[in-house]
Design a protein around this motif. Structure first.
Motif, PDB file in Angstrom:
ATOM      1  N   ILE A  37     -51.549  -5.025  -4.954  1.00  0.00           N
ATOM      2  CA  ILE A  37     -50.995  -4.094  -5.945  1.00  0.00           C
ATOM      3  C   ILE A  37     -50.806  -2.789  -5.188  1.00  0.00           C
ATOM      4  N   ARG A  38     -49.532  -2.432  -4.947  1.00  0.00           N
ATOM      5  CA  ARG A  38     -49.270  -1.351  -3.999  1.00  0.00           C
ATOM      6  C   ARG A  38     -48.457  -0.219  -4.634  1.00  0.00           C
ATOM      7  N   PHE A  39     -48.788   0.991  -4.210  1.00  0.00           N
ATOM      8  CA  PHE A  39     -47.933   2.148  -4.480  1.00  0.00           C
ATOM      9  C   PHE A  39     -47.167   2.441  -3.188  1.00  0.00           C
ATOM     10  N   LEU A  40     -45.870   2.233  -3.221  1.00  0.00           N
ATOM     11  CA  LEU A  40     -45.056   2.357  -2.007  1.00  0.00           C
ATOM     12  C   LEU A  40     -44.746   3.825  -1.729  1.00  0.00           C
ATOM     13  N   ARG A  41     -45.122   4.288  -0.550  1.00  0.00           N
ATOM     14  CA  ARG A  41     -44.805   5.656  -0.141  1.00  0.00           C
ATOM     15  C   ARG A  41     -43.378   5.717   0.393  1.00  0.00           C
ATOM     16  N   ARG A  42     -42.766   6.895   0.260  1.00  0.00           N
ATOM     17  CA  ARG A  42     -41.367   7.025   0.698  1.00  0.00           C
ATOM     18  C   ARG A  42     -41.208   6.667   2.166  1.00  0.00           C
ATOM     19  N   SER A  43     -42.196   7.027   2.965  1.00  0.00           N
ATOM     20  CA  SER A  43     -42.095   6.772   4.413  1.00  0.00           C
ATOM     21  C   SER A  43     -42.096   5.282   4.742  1.00  0.00           C
ATOM     22  N   SER A  44     -42.530   4.436   3.801  1.00  0.00           N
ATOM     23  CA  SER A  44     -42.617   3.003   4.081  1.00  0.00           C
ATOM     24  C   SER A  44     -41.535   2.184   3.388  1.00  0.00           C
ATOM     25  N   TRP A  45     -40.600   2.827   2.677  1.00  0.00           N
ATOM     26  CA  TRP A  45     -39.569   2.063   1.973  1.00  0.00           C
ATOM     27  C   TRP A  45     -38.669   1.334   2.960  1.00  0.00           C
ATOM     28  N   THR A  46     -38.400   0.090   2.696  1.00  0.00           N
ATOM     29  CA  THR A  46     -37.431  -0.665   3.486  1.00  0.00           C
ATOM     30  C   THR A  46     -36.028  -0.201   3.096  1.00  0.00           C
ATOM     31  N   PRO A  47     -35.021  -0.469   3.942  1.00  0.00           N
ATOM     32  CA  PRO A  47     -33.646  -0.098   3.561  1.00  0.00           C
ATOM     33  C   PRO A  47     -33.236  -0.699   2.220  1.00  0.00           C
ATOM     34  N   GLN A  48     -33.675  -1.923   1.939  1.00  0.00           N
ATOM     35  CA  GLN A  48     -33.326  -2.570   0.675  1.00  0.00           C
ATOM     36  C   GLN A  48     -34.002  -1.857  -0.504  1.00  0.00           C
ATOM     37  N   GLN A  49     -35.270  -1.495  -0.337  1.00  0.00           N
ATOM     38  CA  GLN A  49     -35.961  -0.762  -1.397  1.00  0.00           C
ATOM     39  C   GLN A  49     -35.324   0.599  -1.616  1.00  0.00           C
ATOM     40  N   ASP A  50     -34.967   1.275  -0.518  1.00  0.00           N
ATOM     41  CA  ASP A  50     -34.331   2.582  -0.623  1.00  0.00           C
ATOM     42  C   ASP A  50     -33.010   2.476  -1.392  1.00  0.00           C
ATOM     43  N   ALA A  51     -32.234   1.439  -1.101  1.00  0.00           N
ATOM     44  CA  ALA A  51     -30.951   1.261  -1.790  1.00  0.00           C
ATOM     45  C   ALA A  51     -31.158   0.999  -3.276  1.00  0.00           C
ATOM     46  N   TRP A  52     -32.162   0.167  -3.604  1.00  0.00           N
ATOM     47  CA  TRP A  52     -32.399  -0.138  -5.022  1.00  0.00           C
ATOM     48  C   TRP A  52     -32.892   1.096  -5.770  1.00  0.00           C
ATOM     49  N   LEU A  53     -33.784   1.857  -5.139  1.00  0.00           N
ATOM     50  CA  LEU A  53     -34.333   3.042  -5.789  1.00  0.00           C
ATOM     51  C   LEU A  53     -33.279   4.140  -5.944  1.00  0.00           C
ATOM     52  N   ARG A  54     -32.381   4.268  -4.951  1.00  0.00           N
ATOM     53  CA  ARG A  54     -31.307   5.250  -5.089  1.00  0.00           C
ATOM     54  C   ARG A  54     -30.406   4.888  -6.256  1.00  0.00           C
ATOM     55  N   GLN A  55     -30.086   3.584  -6.364  1.00  0.00           N
ATOM     56  CA  GLN A  55     -29.252   3.154  -7.490  1.00  0.00           C
ATOM     57  C   GLN A  55     -29.973   3.378  -8.818  1.00  0.00           C
ATOM     58  N   PHE A  56     -31.276   3.103  -8.835  1.00  0.00           N
ATOM     59  CA  PHE A  56     -32.077   3.345 -10.040  1.00  0.00           C
ATOM     60  C   PHE A  56     -32.035   4.831 -10.406  1.00  0.00           C
ATOM     61  N   PHE A  57     -32.145   5.688  -9.407  1.00  0.00           N
ATOM     62  CA  PHE A  57     -32.097   7.132  -9.657  1.00  0.00           C
ATOM     63  C   PHE A  57     -30.771   7.516 -10.302  1.00  0.00           C
ATOM     64  N   HIS A  58     -29.665   7.012  -9.770  1.00  0.00           N
ATOM     65  CA  HIS A  58     -28.348   7.395 -10.283  1.00  0.00           C
ATOM     66  C   HIS A  58     -28.071   6.777 -11.648  1.00  0.00           C
ATOM     67  N   ASP A  59     -28.584   5.572 -11.884  1.00  0.00           N
ATOM     68  CA  ASP A  59     -28.302   4.904 -13.164  1.00  0.00           C
ATOM     69  C   ASP A  59     -29.247   5.346 -14.280  1.00  0.00           C
ATOM     70  N   GLU A  60     -30.530   5.530 -13.966  1.00  0.00           N
ATOM     71  CA  GLU A  60     -31.544   5.722 -15.005  1.00  0.00           C
ATOM     72  C   GLU A  60     -32.108   7.133 -15.085  1.00  0.00           C
ATOM     73  N   LEU A  61     -32.072   7.878 -13.984  1.00  0.00           N
ATOM     74  CA  LEU A  61     -32.730   9.184 -13.979  1.00  0.00           C
ATOM     75  C   LEU A  61     -31.730  10.343 -14.014  1.00  0.00           C
ATOM     76  N   LEU A  62     -30.788  10.330 -13.107  1.00  0.00           N
ATOM     77  CA  LEU A  62     -29.872  11.454 -12.992  1.00  0.00           C
ATOM     78  C   LEU A  62     -29.182  11.811 -14.310  1.00  0.00           C
ATOM     79  N   PRO A  63     -28.746  10.834 -15.140  1.00  0.00           N
ATOM     80  CA  PRO A  63     -28.070  11.201 -16.392  1.00  0.00           C
ATOM     81  C   PRO A  63     -28.941  11.985 -17.374  1.00  0.00           C
ATOM     82  N   VAL A  64     -30.274  11.882 -17.251  1.00  0.00           N
ATOM     83  CA  VAL A  64     -31.128  12.568 -18.221  1.00  0.00           C
ATOM     84  C   VAL A  64     -31.856  13.767 -17.622  1.00  0.00           C
ATOM     85  N   LEU A  65     -31.659  14.036 -16.327  1.00  0.00           N
ATOM     86  CA  LEU A  65     -32.281  15.190 -15.695  1.00  0.00           C
ATOM     87  C   LEU A  65     -31.362  16.403 -15.797  1.00  0.00           C
TER      88      LEU A  65
END
Length: 703
Positions: free
Chosen positions: A132-160
């Motif tokens: 059960i892990r909390f992933l630090r930014r320094s350890s994100w894989t390119p695939q995780q980074d891509a998914w999280l960036r898309q999540f940010f643009h789809d789910e977070l940015l519109p409400v910030l």
């Protein structure tokens, strides 16, 4: 923990404690606020206990964080207001408000540092071992980074809504305990001006921990990322054309006590509704900020919200650890949680007709080990029984979508006389109670809001039923709220009784609450603010008299808090007279045990376990004719003088002995007990034998 030297106390206080009105030496009192911080430390210790399931240890960390939030919102806020108004008061412990705020700051900073040490150095590595892990930014894989960036643009940015700070964009209002970021910027803004700072507020609707899908390369089944990490990683996207040179989370805690002039209020419900909308915007009390936030930024925040350096808490992790409470529900690992249990239903209540069962004999429920369902069923049967004419109940906390409220509404719709005393001022439940009061009124129930100046904290149900002998009463009296969820988390007692003397007393209390008339002398119950304090004092004095007559004197009292100075004085006097006293006090305790010549016959323990210890039980040996009382009241000034509370005697011999057995089991606990020392600190009990009272109750050993 107090740095007071215990032997010096004994040397100065060996003379008998006087019963005069003169105050006791302040050194005989432990400060209640500091005692509450000590309790929170005991909760935090549960997060370190490797005997407990890992995800439950995480919950204890969250509870410690949540408790500290409320401590600042109410108790620290109140002290700061006193100092602000120039009223530097001294308590029974001798501490002035200014001195107390200083001590609180020192201890709270140490507690917060320990919370984050436990999180980072104890729980995170242990969770990692269980995948059960909390992933630090320094350890994100390119695939995780891509998914999280898309999540940010789809789910977070519109409400910030990032807010650049300039004279036209002043520092925004910050919601109490909300997650925010202060961002330092470089470059020109859209209008050609040098950029400076900005504030980003994270709406509460956003999840604070985000689970990364298992199918993303490099991701395990239980991998999570903090919302703060995602916003930090992509904060540049909120400021096109500028560069974010720093992004630091912060949170402000505000005064959350409601200031309602009940004497001037014509309609308490309307006044409270108006006040509730302002609760989130009270005076600033505490600033939490990321540990790596530059000095000039946290100092700017501190000055902007008008706090002092002592009110600033720099933390190495998420600014609200309580948000981690969502994690166990997201992780399907039963082996890392407490084993589920099914509450028992006493055999006596397994028959269809609850009224006939209670008519045969009193029934005692012990939650959460006994089910709360019979309480709900009692009301449902009353609502549907054509012989039931009236139902009366007090409600303090019920929770949303309450089956208790549903049953009362069903009864009112069926034409029964339903009277409900709703305490609108139950702290942090005001909005829910306003809603349920309006719902009950809409279906024809009579709703009153208690007594002006006195919270109604008593837990009572009264059912009036027509029977062959005429009108008869049935009652339920408890130590805890009529709240099905907390009945599975808190230890409480509830008594069903057909005893007509007790029921008559309950009827008279309801009559007082609705008509405001004087109550005739109670036959069985003790009631605050009238007879409860006096009744407890008389019983302590009676134990002293029994010792003087050559009989053993014995008191066992279990409660949440013990801070009322006069009762503490009486307990000291009883100890000096030879009465043996055991106190089981979960939270605040201002009494100092074990001082030679003062309190050497008094022992105090706190039990912290899976369930929140909540019931209040008072046992007096009474020279071989023991009395046991259950109550809604702690031994605090507010409970004894400023609330409507009830203490109920247990008259059935078997039930009385059952309660005494339970109290003795608490005294025998070696796994979850902490012993209060004369200096105000707590030592954990020797748990070599690992005897846990809550587990014994779960196993049915003490039924």
């Amino acid at each position: 923990m107090s740095n007071m030297d215990a032997p010096s106390i004994a040397a100065r206080q060996a003379e008998p404690v006087s019963d005069s009105a003169e105050p006791l030496n302040p050194e005989l009192f432990i400060n209640r606020e500091l005692s509450l911080l000590e309790f929170n430390q005991r909760v935090l210790e549960q997060a370190k206990d490797e005997r407990l399931p890992l995800l439950e240890r995480l919950k204890f960390l969250c509870i410690s964080s949540s408790n500290l939030d409320e401590f600042f919102e109410i108790r620290v806020a109140g002290l700061q207001k006193v100092v602000e108004l120039g009223q530097n008061q001294r308590g029974a412990d001798g501490l002035s408000s200014i001195d107390l705020l200083r001590d609180i700051s020192q201890r709270a900073h140490a507690l917060v540092d320990e919370q984050y040490r436990v999180f980072n150095e104890v729980l995170v590595p242990a969770l990692d071992e269980e995948h059960i892990r909390f992933l630090r930014r320094s350890s994100w894989t390119p695939q995780q980074d891509a998914w999280l960036r898309q999540f940010f643009h789809d789910e977070l940015l519109p409400v910030l809504s990032p807010l650049g700070l300039d004279p036209a964009h002043p520092f925004p209002r910050i919601l109490n305990k909300s997650l925010n970021f202060i961002v330092s910027l470089h470059g020109k803004d859209a209008f050609g001006r040098n950029s400076g700072f900005a504030i980003v507020q994270a709406p509460r609707a956003l999840p604070r921990i985000i689970q990364v899908p298992n199918e993303i390369k490099g991701t395990g089944p239980h991998d999570f990322v903090f919302l703060s990490s995602v916003i930090h990683a992509y904060v540049d996207d909120l400021f096109p054309g500028m560069e974010a040179t720093g992004c630091y989370q912060f949170r402000i805690t505000r005064n959350s006590d409601l200031l309602v002039d009940v004497e001037e209020a014509e309609d308490l419900l309307e006044v409270l509704e108006g006040e509730l909308s302002q609760r989130q915007w009270g005076d600033s009390v505490r600033l939490e900020v990321a540990h790596n936030c530059p000095d000039h930024l946290w100092q700017y925040l501190m000055q902007t919200v008008q706090l002092d350096p002592a009110d600033v808490y720099q933390v190495n992790g998420p600014v609200n650890l309580n948000r981690l409470m969502a994690l166990p529900d997201l992780v399907d690992r039963p082996d890392l949680k407490f084993q589920p249990f099914v509450p028992r239903v006493p055999r006596q209540l397994q028959r269809e007709d609850i009224f006939s069962a209670v008519r045969d004999a009193d029934v005692l429920l012990h939650h959460p080990f006994d089910s709360f369902v019979p309480v709900v069923e009692f009301l449902r049967q009353a609502a549907r029984d054509p012989n039931v004419l009236a139902i009366k109940q007090t409600l303090y906390r019920t929770g949303t979508k309450s089956p208790i409220v549903d049953a009362l509404m069903e009864a009112a719709k069926a034409g029964k006389e339903v009277t409900v005393v709703v305490e609108l001022r139950a702290r942090f439940d005001e909005a829910d109670n306003i809603d349920l009061a309006e719902k009950l009124q809409d279906v024809g129930a009579h709703v009153v809001y208690g007594i002006v100046g006195y919270k109604t904290h008593a837990k009572m149900i009264l059912v009036v039923r027509r029977e062959e002998e005429g009108l008869r009463h049935y009652a339920h009296l408890g130590t805890g709220n009529y709240h099905p969820r907390t009945a599975r988390l808190y230890t409480d007692y509830g008594l069903f009784t057909y005893n007509q003397k007790i029921c008559k007393d309950v009827h008279n209390v309801f009559l007082q609450l609705t008509s405001l008339g004087k109550v005739n002398k109670m036959e069985r119950l003790l009631q605050s603010p009238f007879t409860l304090f006096k009744g407890m004092v008389e019983r302590i004095d009676r134990e002293i008299e029994h010792v003087a007559a050559g009989h053993p004197g014995r008191i066992i009292a279990k409660m949440n808090s013990l801070v009322e100075p006069e009762l503490i004085r009486k307990l000291y006097r009883a100890s000096q007279a030879g009465v043996e006293i055991d106190l089981i006090v979960r939270g605040m305790c201002s009494l100092r045990p074990g001082i030679a010549g003062v309190s050497d016959r008094i022992r105090v323990r706190s039990v912290v376990g899976r369930f929140l210890e909540h019931h209040r039980v008072f046992h007096f040996e009474n020279a071989g004719k023991p009395e046991v009382w259950i109550s809604s009241a702690d031994w605090m000034e507010r409970n004894l003088y400023r609330r409507v509370e009830i203490a109920t005697p247990i008259l059935d011999d078997k039930l009385r002995q059952r309660l005494i057995t339970h109290l003795q089991a608490y005294l025998a606990d070696t796994a979850q007990s902490w012993h209060l020392q004369p200096d105000g600190g707590y030592h954990r009990a020797d748990h070599v034998q690992d005897v846990a009272v809550q587990q014994r109750l779960l196993d049915g050993d003490l039924v």
